[in-house]
Design a protein around this motif. Structure first.
Motif, short mmCIF file in Angstrom:
data_model
loop_
_atom_site.label_atom_id
_atom_site.label_comp_id
_atom_site.label_asym_id
_atom_site.label_seq_id
_atom_site.Cartn_x
_atom_site.Cartn_y
_atom_site.Cartn_z
N GLY A 179 3.42 -6.16 10.98
CA GLY A 179 2.69 -6.56 9.79
C GLY A 179 2.78 -8.06 9.55
N TRP A 180 3.97 -8.64 9.79
CA TRP A 180 4.15 -10.08 9.60
C TRP A 180 3.30 -10.88 10.60
CZ3 TRP A 180 5.76 -14.25 12.49
CH2 TRP A 180 6.05 -15.42 11.78
N ILE A 181 3.33 -10.45 11.87
CA ILE A 181 2.54 -11.16 12.89
C ILE A 181 1.05 -11.06 12.57
CG2 ILE A 181 1.87 -11.19 15.33
CD1 ILE A 181 4.68 -10.13 16.00
N SER A 262 0.70 5.72 5.69
CA SER A 262 1.49 5.22 4.56
C SER A 262 1.22 3.75 4.23
CB SER A 262 2.99 5.43 4.81
OG SER A 262 3.40 6.68 4.31
N PRO A 263 1.15 2.85 5.22
CA PRO A 263 0.83 1.46 4.86
C PRO A 263 -0.52 1.34 4.14
CG PRO A 263 1.71 1.55 7.09
CD PRO A 263 1.47 2.97 6.66
N SER A 264 -1.53 2.05 4.63
CA SER A 264 -2.84 2.01 3.98
C SER A 264 -2.78 2.62 2.57
CB SER A 264 -3.87 2.76 4.82
OG SER A 264 -4.11 2.09 6.04
N PHE A 265 -1.96 3.68 2.40
CA PHE A 265 -1.79 4.29 1.08
C PHE A 265 -1.19 3.30 0.08
CE2 PHE A 265 1.48 6.53 -1.56
CZ PHE A 265 0.62 7.03 -2.52
N LEU A 266 -0.18 2.56 0.51
CA LEU A 266 0.45 1.57 -0.38
C LEU A 266 -0.51 0.43 -0.69
CD1 LEU A 266 4.05 1.44 1.14
CD2 LEU A 266 3.35 2.50 -1.00
N ILE A 267 -1.34 0.07 0.27
CA ILE A 267 -2.33 -0.99 0.04
C ILE A 267 -3.40 -0.53 -0.93
CG2 ILE A 267 -4.15 -2.35 1.15
CD1 ILE A 267 -2.37 -2.38 3.69
N ARG A 268 -3.93 0.67 -0.72
CA ARG A 268 -5.06 1.14 -1.52
C ARG A 268 -4.65 1.64 -2.90
NH1 ARG A 268 -8.50 4.77 2.89
NH2 ARG A 268 -8.27 3.34 4.67
N GLN A 275 1.46 -7.29 4.74
CA GLN A 275 2.85 -7.63 5.06
C GLN A 275 3.82 -6.87 4.18
OE1 GLN A 275 3.62 -11.84 5.16
NE2 GLN A 275 5.84 -11.59 5.07
N GLU A 276 3.52 -6.73 2.89
CA GLU A 276 4.41 -6.01 1.97
C GLU A 276 4.49 -4.52 2.33
OE1 GLU A 276 3.54 -8.78 -2.00
OE2 GLU A 276 2.37 -6.95 -1.61
N ALA A 277 3.35 -3.93 2.64
CA ALA A 277 3.35 -2.51 3.02
C ALA A 277 4.11 -2.29 4.31
CB ALA A 277 1.91 -2.01 3.17
N HIS A 339 11.77 -5.46 -7.97
CA HIS A 339 11.22 -6.42 -7.03
C HIS A 339 12.23 -6.72 -5.91
CE1 HIS A 339 8.40 -7.07 -10.33
NE2 HIS A 339 7.60 -7.69 -9.47
N ILE A 340 11.72 -6.83 -4.70
CA ILE A 340 12.50 -7.36 -3.57
C ILE A 340 11.84 -8.70 -3.22
CG2 ILE A 340 13.26 -7.05 -1.18
CD1 ILE A 340 13.05 -4.06 -1.56
N GLY A 341 12.44 -9.77 -3.72
CA GLY A 341 11.79 -11.07 -3.58
C GLY A 341 10.49 -11.06 -4.36
N SER A 342 9.39 -11.31 -3.68
CA SER A 342 8.08 -11.32 -4.34
C SER A 342 7.38 -9.96 -4.26
CB SER A 342 7.19 -12.39 -3.69
OG SER A 342 6.99 -12.09 -2.31
N ILE A 343 8.01 -8.97 -3.59
CA ILE A 343 7.39 -7.65 -3.42
C ILE A 343 7.69 -6.76 -4.61
CG2 ILE A 343 7.23 -5.60 -1.96
CD1 ILE A 343 8.15 -7.29 0.39
N ALA A 344 6.65 -6.27 -5.26
CA ALA A 344 6.80 -5.32 -6.36
C ALA A 344 6.90 -3.91 -5.75
CB ALA A 344 5.62 -5.41 -7.32
#
Length: 462
Positions: A179-181, A262-268, A275-277, A339-344
């Motif tokens: 995700g970061w790349i 799951s990543p798409s679920f967290l995004i949508r 990157q956060e997902a 929050h983990i850093g800037s991630i809610a």
């Protein structure tokens, strides 16, 4: 009248979980080193397989495909070719040895992963993913068989749990780093950079790991020449094995669907970015799955010494506990826990962390149970069937089923369609629990029944 000399049956060479193995080589630093290399290879096996999950959104955007199309790419296409080549490569490793099959397969799937990053169209991406599937078909089953050759029965679930860390560690690296790349350099670089290390690992196994010697009954050396159809019939004659195969298929449908979407679920549904997902599902969820995999392996070895039925009881317990956590994850409304850093971090994700811990309890003990049921000459083939069931149904049906259901729900549920499509997939975990319940008494009876006397053994290079 001359007596017929029958070949020893499958039961002749099975080993009970609580008993020391016959003619088992001593466990030394070389044994642990071999396990380390195999586990590292399995990490990249799973990274290369799961990387597509975090790259769904940018790939959809570039090629303009639907959720159903993504389900076909990451699911059915991969699963069909993995399944077609899985059993033949398992037979090959039972005949010529585990090490060369694993090593060359690892090099092949790593090269094909890198080619995914060079795809100029959706069709070429599909063809490259087919290459990944063919390569990975020679990874899991021979690796499980090689670990079984390396470790005695009463330590095998723990050893296999180390190998199976590949799935959770692969999620951490594949989803987190991938995700970061993708966020900073694009999805193509994610395939290129993450595919490369597997080439080195394949060569490392080939050149530095000493293959174990397997103690095989003399009659069973001839059994290696049996046709594939006869072998399949013999394997499925064992009721406990059939129940385990059905368990793997049902649990994998839910597992791969949840892991892929799951990543798409967290995004949508929860407003995270790519990157956060990837960080939450990969690093946080993957860490929970890592701890859960190790714990279930050690717990299974410990409990199976008291009663062999716990070899099935532990995965049944973990699967039942995971079901309410999975439902809560998908159905919990929006809201920030901390929050983990800037991630809610969404409140719903707390339930995913618990699900990640318990949701992996079925895989390692079931694989370990199969190693207790079959002799070395059939082990990779039996494991291949279990893994093929997981892949064909899990990878093939899981993501596609959720993708199609999500598209179907769009007219009525809009952007929340994926939420309810994923919640529907949890029903497969209920079905897996039913199959484990059926397997438990059959496995216990099989392991406690007196085994026929085995023939003299000879060493065969693994």
């Amino acid at each position: 009248m001359k007596k017929n000399r029958d070949k020893p049956s499958i039961a002749a060479t099975r080993t009970k979980p609580g008993a020391p193995a016959v003619n088992q080589p001593p466990v030394t630093w070389r044994t642990h080193y071999a396990l380390f290399v195999l586990a590292s290879i399995y990490v990249f096996n799973y990274i290369d397989r799961q990387l597509m999950a975090i790259l769904i959104e940018p790939v959809k955007l570039e090629f303009g495909i639907s959720d159903t199309g993504i389900g076909l790419l990451s699911g059915v296409t991969f699963a069909v070719f993995y399944t077609v080549f899985g059993f033949p490569l398992g037979r090959l490793s039972d005949r010529i040895g585990r090490k060369p099959v694993i090593a060359f397969s690892c090099i092949a799937w790593s090269l094909m992963t890198m080619l995914c990053g060079m795809a100029g169209s959706f069709l070429t991406l599909v063809l490259a993913r087919i290459g990944v599937a063919v390569g990975e078909a020679g990874g899991t089953a021979p690796s499980v068989a090689m670990v079984s050759d390396l470790y005695p029965a009463n330590r095998r679930s723990t050893a296999l749990s180390v190998l199976m860390l590949g799935s959770s560690l692969g999620a951490i690296v594949g989803l987190g780093l991938g995700g970061w790349i993708a966020q900073h350099h694009g999805w193509r670089y994610a395939f290129l950079l993450i595919g490369a290390p597997g080439i080195f690992l394949g060569l490392l196994l080939l050149l530095t790991v000493r293959a174990p010697k397997r103690a095989v009954p003399l009659g069973n050396v001839a059994a290696q020449q049996d046709g594939w159809l006869k072998t399949l019939v013999e394997l499925f004659r064992m009721p406990s094995f059939l129940c385990l195969v059905l368990t793997g298929g049902a649990a994998a449908i839910a597992g791969y669907a949840i892991g892929t979407w799951s990543p798409s679920f967290l995004i949508r549904s929860h407003g995270l970015n790519l990157q956060e997902a990837g960080f939450l599902v990969g690093v946080v969820g993957g860490t929970g799955a890592t701890v859960g995999t190790l714990m279930c392996g050690m717990l299974t070895d410990r409990m199976a010494r008291r009663d062999v039925g716990w070899q099935i009881g532990v995965p049944l317990l973990g699967t039942l506990i995971s079901i309410p956590f999975a439902l809560a994850y998908f159905l919990w409304p929006q809201g920030t826990a901390f929050h983990i850093g800037s991630i809610a971090v969404p409140q719903a994700f707390l339930f995913y962390s618990a699900f990640a811990f318990f949701g992996v309890w079925w895989a390692t003990p079931c694989l370990s149970a199969i190693t207790h049921l079959f002799p070395s000459t059939r082990l990779a083939q039996a494991t291949a069937i279990f893994v093929m069931s997981m892949t064909l149904l899990g990878v093939g049906v899981g993501p596609l089923f959720v993708g199609m259901l999500s598209d179907f729900f769009v007219p009525t549920l809009g952007t929340e369609s994926l939420r309810y499509a994923l919640a529907s997939s949890v029903s497969m975990l209920v079905l897996a629990s039913v199959f484990l319940t059926l397997a438990l008494p059959r496995y216990r009876q099989h392991m406690k029944s007196p085994a026929p006397r085995s023939a003299p053994n000879q060493a065969v290079t693994a």
